[in-house]
Enzyme design. Structure first.
Site, PDB file in Angstrom:
ATOM      1  N   ASP A   1      84.382  28.775  87.447  1.00 24.72           N
ATOM      2  CA  ASP A   1      84.526  29.045  86.019  1.00 24.72           C
ATOM      3  C   ASP A   1      85.159  30.399  85.739  1.00 24.72           C
ATOM      4  O   ASP A   1      86.111  30.490  84.973  1.00 24.72           O
ATOM      5  CB  ASP A   1      83.164  28.911  85.296  1.00 24.72           C
ATOM      6  CG  ASP A   1      82.037  29.712  85.953  1.00 24.72           C
ATOM      7  OD1 ASP A   1      82.275  30.407  86.971  1.00 24.72           O
ATOM      8  OD2 ASP A   1      80.901  29.648  85.445  1.00 24.72           O
TER       9      ASP A   1
ATOM     10  N   ASP B   1      84.873  37.430  87.941  1.00 21.65           N
ATOM     11  CA  ASP B   1      84.410  38.652  87.280  1.00 21.65           C
ATOM     12  C   ASP B   1      84.580  39.798  88.281  1.00 21.65           C
ATOM     13  O   ASP B   1      85.678  40.327  88.413  1.00 21.65           O
ATOM     14  CB  ASP B   1      82.970  38.419  86.824  1.00 21.65           C
ATOM     15  CG  ASP B   1      82.391  39.570  86.036  1.00 21.65           C
ATOM     16  OD1 ASP B   1      83.162  40.408  85.549  1.00 21.65           O
ATOM     17  OD2 ASP B   1      81.152  39.652  85.900  1.00 21.65           O
TER      18      ASP B   1
ATOM     19  N   LYS C   1      88.176  38.026  84.132  1.00 26.92           N
ATOM     20  CA  LYS C   1      87.824  39.122  83.230  1.00 26.92           C
ATOM     21  C   LYS C   1      88.603  40.354  83.633  1.00 26.92           C
ATOM     22  O   LYS C   1      88.541  40.792  84.776  1.00 26.92           O
ATOM     23  CB  LYS C   1      86.330  39.426  83.362  1.00 26.92           C
ATOM     24  CG  LYS C   1      85.528  39.073  82.146  1.00 26.92           C
ATOM     25  CD  LYS C   1      84.123  39.573  82.272  1.00 26.92           C
ATOM     26  CE  LYS C   1      83.178  38.475  81.880  1.00 26.92           C
ATOM     27  NZ  LYS C   1      81.772  38.921  81.977  1.00 26.92           N
TER      28      LYS C   1
ATOM     29  N   PHE D   1      80.722  39.171  77.698  1.00 29.14           N
ATOM     30  CA  PHE D   1      79.942  38.087  78.298  1.00 29.14           C
ATOM     31  C   PHE D   1      80.206  36.813  77.511  1.00 29.14           C
ATOM     32  O   PHE D   1      79.968  36.753  76.308  1.00 29.14           O
ATOM     33  CB  PHE D   1      78.452  38.409  78.317  1.00 29.14           C
ATOM     34  CG  PHE D   1      77.715  37.470  79.219  1.00 29.14           C
ATOM     35  CD1 PHE D   1      77.622  37.722  80.581  1.00 29.14           C
ATOM     36  CD2 PHE D   1      77.159  36.292  78.718  1.00 29.14           C
ATOM     37  CE1 PHE D   1      76.986  36.831  81.428  1.00 29.14           C
ATOM     38  CE2 PHE D   1      76.514  35.399  79.565  1.00 29.14           C
ATOM     39  CZ  PHE D   1      76.432  35.665  80.920  1.00 29.14           C
TER      40      PHE D   1
ATOM     41  N   ARG E   1      76.188  25.740  78.072  1.00 32.03           N
ATOM     42  CA  ARG E   1      77.285  25.205  78.894  1.00 32.03           C
ATOM     43  C   ARG E   1      78.035  24.099  78.157  1.00 32.03           C
ATOM     44  O   ARG E   1      79.183  23.818  78.442  1.00 32.03           O
ATOM     45  CB  ARG E   1      76.737  24.610  80.202  1.00 32.03           C
ATOM     46  CG  ARG E   1      76.104  25.620  81.141  1.00 32.03           C
ATOM     47  CD  ARG E   1      75.886  24.989  82.503  1.00 32.03           C
ATOM     48  NE  ARG E   1      74.954  25.726  83.348  1.00 32.03           N
ATOM     49  CZ  ARG E   1      75.290  26.752  84.121  1.00 32.03           C
ATOM     50  NH1 ARG E   1      76.533  27.189  84.152  1.00 32.03           N
ATOM     51  NH2 ARG E   1      74.389  27.359  84.857  1.00 32.03           N
TER      52      ARG E   1
ATOM     53  N   ASP F   1      77.279  29.717  81.227  1.00 35.74           N
ATOM     54  CA  ASP F   1      75.942  29.781  80.643  1.00 35.74           C
ATOM     55  C   ASP F   1      75.459  31.198  80.407  1.00 35.74           C
ATOM     56  O   ASP F   1      75.958  32.160  80.992  1.00 35.74           O
ATOM     57  CB  ASP F   1      74.938  29.107  81.588  1.00 35.74           C
ATOM     58  CG  ASP F   1      74.682  29.960  82.827  1.00 35.74           C
ATOM     59  OD1 ASP F   1      75.651  30.289  83.538  1.00 35.74           O
ATOM     60  OD2 ASP F   1      73.513  30.343  83.063  1.00 35.74           O
TER      61      ASP F   1
END
Ligand code: IMP
Ligand code: MG
Length: 181
Positions: A94, A97, A125, A146, A159, A153
């Protein structure tokens, strides 16, 4: 919650990434491995945009994490995974980061002797990466916020949102109140 990417934007970005993947794997059989749980929505949409033979499987990676950015120990469970020996693997997650999760999962996959391992993520990100590893395909770059929805989630909720939203502090207060109720 603040919408960062609408349903339409997500659709178009995923379709575009699917085209790049198709071009890169042209004529080869793909094995897509989704990282549970965050990638389930992306995998479901992405595979229907890729018009070539493929196998689809999953691997689980979990680390404790809330809205803060603290990183817990990563647990990788490959018991449910397909056999990937001598296969061209595309690992799908997904969000990229800090990069530690994807880097470690790629390393783990190499134990199973695939022919190649590439990776695709919905989001990267900006300004957060702590590793040299980079995903081969990225649908969207987002600011350091975030985010939830489209598979992502906060404490295992949200989700199912069909859009991507940034959680703001009042959302977290509301979430905490609802969980206590
Ligand atoms: P990394 O190891 O720091 O790259 O973190 C990757 C994992 O952290 C992702 O697979 C997500 O599960 C989680 N994560 C990182 N940022 C977010 C976010 O903004 N929303 C939801 N989950 C996130
Ligand atoms: Mg995840």
């Amino acid at each position: 919650m603040k919408t960062l990417l609408t349903r339409e934007q997500l659709h178009d970005g995923v379709a575009k990434m699917a085209q790049q993947i198709e071009a890169a794997f042209e004529g080869r059989q793909l094995t897509i491995i989704g990282v549970l749980t965050g990638s389930v929505v992306l995998v479901a949409d992405l595979i229907r945009h890729i018009d070539q033979p493929m196998r689809v499987g999953v691997i689980q990676a979990s680390s404790y994490r809330g809205a803060t950015t603290t990183r817990g120990d990563l647990i990788i469970n490959s018991e449910l995974m397909l056999d990937i020996k001598d296969r061209d693997v595309l690992l799908v997650d997904d969000i990229f980061d800090t990069g530690h999760t994807l880097e470690k999962v790629v390393e783990k996959l190499k134990d199973f002797k695939p022919a190649s391992v590439r990776s695709a993520v919905l989001l990267r990100k900006l300004g957060r990466q702590e590793t040299d590893y980079r995903p081969d395909f990225t649908a969207f770059e987002i600011p350091d916020e975030f985010v939830v929805g489209y598979g992502l989630d906060y404490e295992d909720m949200y989700r199912n949102l069909p859009y991507l939203a940034a959680l703001e502090s009042e959302d977290i207060d509301r979430h905490n109140a609802a969980q206590q109720g």
